[in-house]
Enzyme design. Structure first.
Site, mmCIF file in Angstrom:
data_model
loop_
_atom_site.group_PDB
_atom_site.id
_atom_site.type_symbol
_atom_site.label_atom_id
_atom_site.label_comp_id
_atom_site.label_asym_id
_atom_site.label_seq_id
_atom_site.Cartn_x
_atom_site.Cartn_y
_atom_site.Cartn_z
ATOM 1 C CD GLU A 59 1.233 1.019 -3.934
ATOM 2 O OE1 GLU A 59 0.596 0.589 -4.917
ATOM 3 O OE2 GLU A 59 2.486 1.011 -3.875
ATOM 4 C CB CYS A 82 2.249 -5.045 -6.919
ATOM 5 S SG CYS A 82 3.002 -4.956 -5.287
#
Length: 369
Positions: A59, A82
């Site tokens: 990401e 996460c």
């Protein structure tokens, strides 16, 4: 139910994210492989994937590639972002700070440190979250990681090369090479994707393998694990001629032979009470060492011991179109099977031709009742 245009685009974009996730196959261990797209409207404006453990996640790489254009865009990601601080910062905070308004994810992260918390943080920040796009394909990217997160153990794959009549070597012990060059290249890719490669002293003595992965592309070498119940391993073995860590598992402490291992090598003692290494304890230990995928490349003794202990998650048999005869060496040294009711059953999941060989993938089958 007809899929909306947005749903169709989600699946198309996720397919691309799954493709780019594979670029980290040989370098992210022990982390999972992950891919991410930044999409605005129907246009992909940036891509990113997790390249190496300890470096930025997919990401963050995609957001950095998109820059300011990420504001008011959506992220398509193969695994839940996460929400915890590890070796890198939380991806959810990076997505929020970048102004992402929607996240479409393939699956929830099985890591107990995440396990839905990332999605909840995104929702709490006002973001739209969609889960389950190409979820089965995403899970198939990281079977070892998922297994370790759920059970504490890695996925164990046992690889064998054999003739059509099930012989792994001729009667004189010669076995190089039963399999084709294409099969051997495939094995190097299996090693490169594994966290650990396991063999026994029979294979070390017969073949003197290096057990490293030899590819032209970037890789993180697997841990080489030697099952050496009686402390025979010599420091002159070929596996010490190449870089990489070695773990020696014995049934009793190694006696000093005046040829101590170097700093790359660690020894552990895991007795099973019968003079052999406890294989279940070894797999547990590799799980504690964050190994996701374990590849066993060994002879009939070790392969049979793993089978008898019920520790095989997948068999990979490279079958060459040759015959080596009754006196050749077999594939599995197993206790006597007196009845078909007691056979160890496997189911074929895939057959692929590699050069002149067939690679047959098998998974444990259900015991007949």
């Amino acid at each position: 139910m007809r899929m909306t245009n947005n749903g169709l685009m989600d699946h198309a974009h996720m397919t691309r994210a799954l493709e780019i996730a594979e670029r980290g196959r040989f370098t992210t261990k022990p982390n999972p492989v992950v891919g991410c797209l930044i999409v605005k409207g129907s246009e992909v404006i940036a891509e990113g994937w997790h390249e190496r453990a300890g470096d930025a996640h997919a990401e963050v790489n995609a957001l950095q590639a998109a820059g300011e254009a990420a504001r008011d865009a959506q992220a398509i990601v193969t695994l839940e972002p996460c929400s915890h601080i590890g070796r890198t910062g939380p991806c959810v905070e990076a997505l929020i700070s970048a102004g992402i308004v929607r996240v479409a994810a393939a699956m929830q992260d099985p890591n107990p440190a995440v396990a839905g918390r990332g999605f909840q943080r995104l929702r709490d920040a006002g973001m739209e979250v969609v889960i389950g796009i190409e979820g089965k394909r995403a899970a198939a990217l990281n079977p070892g990681f998922i297994r370790r997160m759920q059970t504490g153990r890695p996925r164990v794959r046992v690889k064998l090369a054999a003739s059509m009549d099930g012989r792994t070597a001729a009667s004189d012990g010669s076995s190089q090479w039963i399999s084709s060059e294409a099969s051997r290249e495939d094995v190097h890719r299996l090693r490169a994707g594994s966290c650990a490669v396991v063999t026994g002293m029979g294979t070390v003595n017969a073949d003197n393998p290096r057990l490293n992965a030899r590819l032209t592309e970037p890789i993180v070498q697997p841990l080489r694990v030697i099952i050496d119940s009686t402390g025979q391993l010599s420091t002159k073995a070929a596996l010490f001629d190449v870089d990489g860590s070695v773990l020696v598992a014995s049934a009793k402490p190694r006696r000093d032979k005046g040829d101590a291992f170097d700093s790359r090598t660690e020894t552990i003692t895991l007795p099973d009470g019968s003079g052999q290494v406890d294989l279940a304890a070894l797999i547990d230990e590799l799980g504690r060492r964050r190994c996701n995928e374990v590849l066993v490349e060994a002879g009939a003794g070790v392969a049979g011991a793993f089978a008898a202990a019920g520790l095989i998650d997948e068999l990979l048999i490279y079958l060459a179109p040759d015959l080596l005869g009754l006196a050749g060496r077999g594939m599995f040294a197993l206790p006597e099977v007196v009845s078909l009711e007691n056979r160890l059953r496997f189911e074929i999941s895939q057959v692929k031709q590699l050069g002149r060989d067939l690679r047959i993938n098998l998974r444990p089958g259900r015991r007949e009742t």
